[in-house]
Structure formats: C-alpha cells, structure tokens
Design an enzyme around this catalytic site. Structure first.
Site, PDB file in Angstrom:
ATOM      1  CB  SER A 146      14.126 -25.044 -33.595  1.00 51.30           C
ATOM      2  OG  SER A 146      13.259 -26.047 -34.087  1.00 51.30           O
ATOM      3  CE1 TYR A 159      18.834 -27.239 -35.729  1.00 52.82           C
ATOM      4  CE2 TYR A 159      16.601 -27.585 -34.923  1.00 52.82           C
ATOM      5  CZ  TYR A 159      17.511 -26.839 -35.648  1.00 52.82           C
ATOM      6  OH  TYR A 159      17.104 -25.685 -36.275  1.00 52.82           O
TER       7      TYR A 159
END
Length: 254
Positions: A146, A159
């Site tokens: 990400s 995350y």
C-alpha cells in the site's frame, strides 16, 4: 508436444484489484486460478471472462486469515492443477487478498490488531511458505502492499505497519529464492476507488477531492490502474526486476 501456458494464482481475485489482476494476467497469455473468501458467484464470473478470452481458469475458496486451513488449500490446489491444467506446479503467486480496517492508535484493540495481522501478514507469510514448493523455478511472487507504508494517514497504523512487514518479507523472499530463479516484488497501490474497506474512498466525495489534490495525475486510482502492473511482473519483460517496491499511485504526495 503442446506448450503449456504459465499459471498464476491470485488470492482475492473475485472483485476489485484482484479481479483486474486476474483479467490482465489472462490478457498476457497466462492461465489463472483465483481464490475467493465468500463470493463464489463473483469468482465464477471472473473465471468465465478469462475462459471466454481463451485462457484456462479455476476458482478455489480460501480465507487467508485462517492459517490452519492452508494444508487443506494446498491439497485442493494440487488437485486443481492436475485435473484442470494438467500440471503439478504453478508459476506466479499474487498475494492480493485483504480487508480494510481503520482506527486511531489510541483505540486499537488486540482483537482488531490480530484480525488484520492474520490476513495481511501472518496469512501472507505462511501461505507463501506453504506454496513455495509448488512454484516452478523461474517463477515469481508478487505481494500487494500500500502507498500507506510511505504516506502516513491517521487511522491506518495497523494496516500500514503490516504492509511494511510484507515489504520486508518480500526482500527476504527475493534473496532466499534467487537460487531457484524465483523473483519476488511488491506492488503498492495508492488510493483506489473499489469496495475495499466498505468503499472507504469510492463512497466519500470529499476524500476523493483531497486525494485528487495531492496526486500529480489529479485523480484517485481505479482498479484498472493496478492489474497491468502486476501482470507485467509475471512476464519475461520483468525477468530482471527483483526485490523491488513499485508504487502505483499516480504520484501521490510527491
């Protein structure tokens, strides 16, 4: 003797980014196995599209957060490879399956942390470990990370930290599997409008405006911006790309 197509396995391939990855891989001439957690019909539709384009496809159920299920999955994969593809190994593993989870650091609970940990790092680690013997020499692994490992956005600390762990793990894979000619790379999408995280970006017009304002190309990403990058890494054109993090974000917060 008929030349066999290379085979890619895409986790979480029934929708969003995974769906586009699977379709782009098929366009490159690969056969594709996609996993789904609970959207069997969606997965079957993607497989039908792949087969309509002239490639072989299969679907398998997998919850990447349940590490205890990986032995069973590996057995099912071996059976599918044999019966559907006439193969005993596959070539490219794409660890894409995931889920959203947002919480400020002060509110993170152990259960919240463990839920994301199992899917986004522990699951990726041990599924890869389980499947390495089934990957052909000269194949590859693509892990999905990400843009949040580079850009800190409040609420995404767990995350993003787990995705950072995946990026480190990928470099170790590249080093340890190099003797077999297996490459390992990371694709790190920026802000993408899918139903990920309950449509976190797709359903928020103000957030879309903000993302557009800090992105050099002036818009949020869509699934179709990512699949081709993954597909490229699963071709001979990328044979000398190894141990790398490729961000596909349109130039966010440069």
């Amino acid at each position: 003797m008929e030349k066999k197509n290379k085979i890619a396995l895409v986790t979480g391939g029934s929708r969003g980014l995974g769906r586009d990855m699977a379709l782009r891989l098929a366009e490159k001439g690969l056969d594709v196995i996609i996993t789904y957690n609970n959207r069997a019909e969606d997965a079957q539709r993607v497989a039908a599209q792949i087969e309509a384009a002239g490639q072989k496809a299969a679907t398998l159920q997998l919850n990447t957060g349940v590490i205890e299920s990986f032995d069973r999955f590996a057995n099912q994969l071996n059976t599918t490879l044999s019966t559907h593809f006439g193969a005993d190994r596959f070539d490219f593993l794409v660890n894409n399956a995931g889920q959203g989870g947002y919480s400020p650091v002060s509110d993170v609970t152990g259960a919240f942390f463990d839920d994301l940990l199992n899917v986004h790092f522990k699951g990726v680690y041990f599924l890869t470990q389980k499947l390495i013997p089934a990957i052909n020499d000269g194949g590859g692994i693509v892990n999905i990370s990400s843009g949040l490992t580079r850009i800190a956005v409040p609420g995404s600390s767990v995350y993003a930290s787990l995705k950072s762990a995946v990026e480190t793990f990928t470099r170790y894979l590249a080093k340890e599997l190099g003797a077999r000619g297996i490459r390992a790379n990371v694709v790190a999408p920026g802000a993408i409008m899918t139903d990920f995280g309950g449509g976190h970006l797709r359903n928020n017009e103000e957030l879309q405006k903000f993302v557009s304002s800090v992105t050099a190309l002036g818009r949020p990403g869509v699934a179709e911006d990512i699949g081709g990058v993954v597909a490229f890494l699963c071709t001979e054109d990328a044979r000398w790309v190894n141990g790398q993090r490729i961000e596909a974000s349109g130039g966010m917060q440069l």
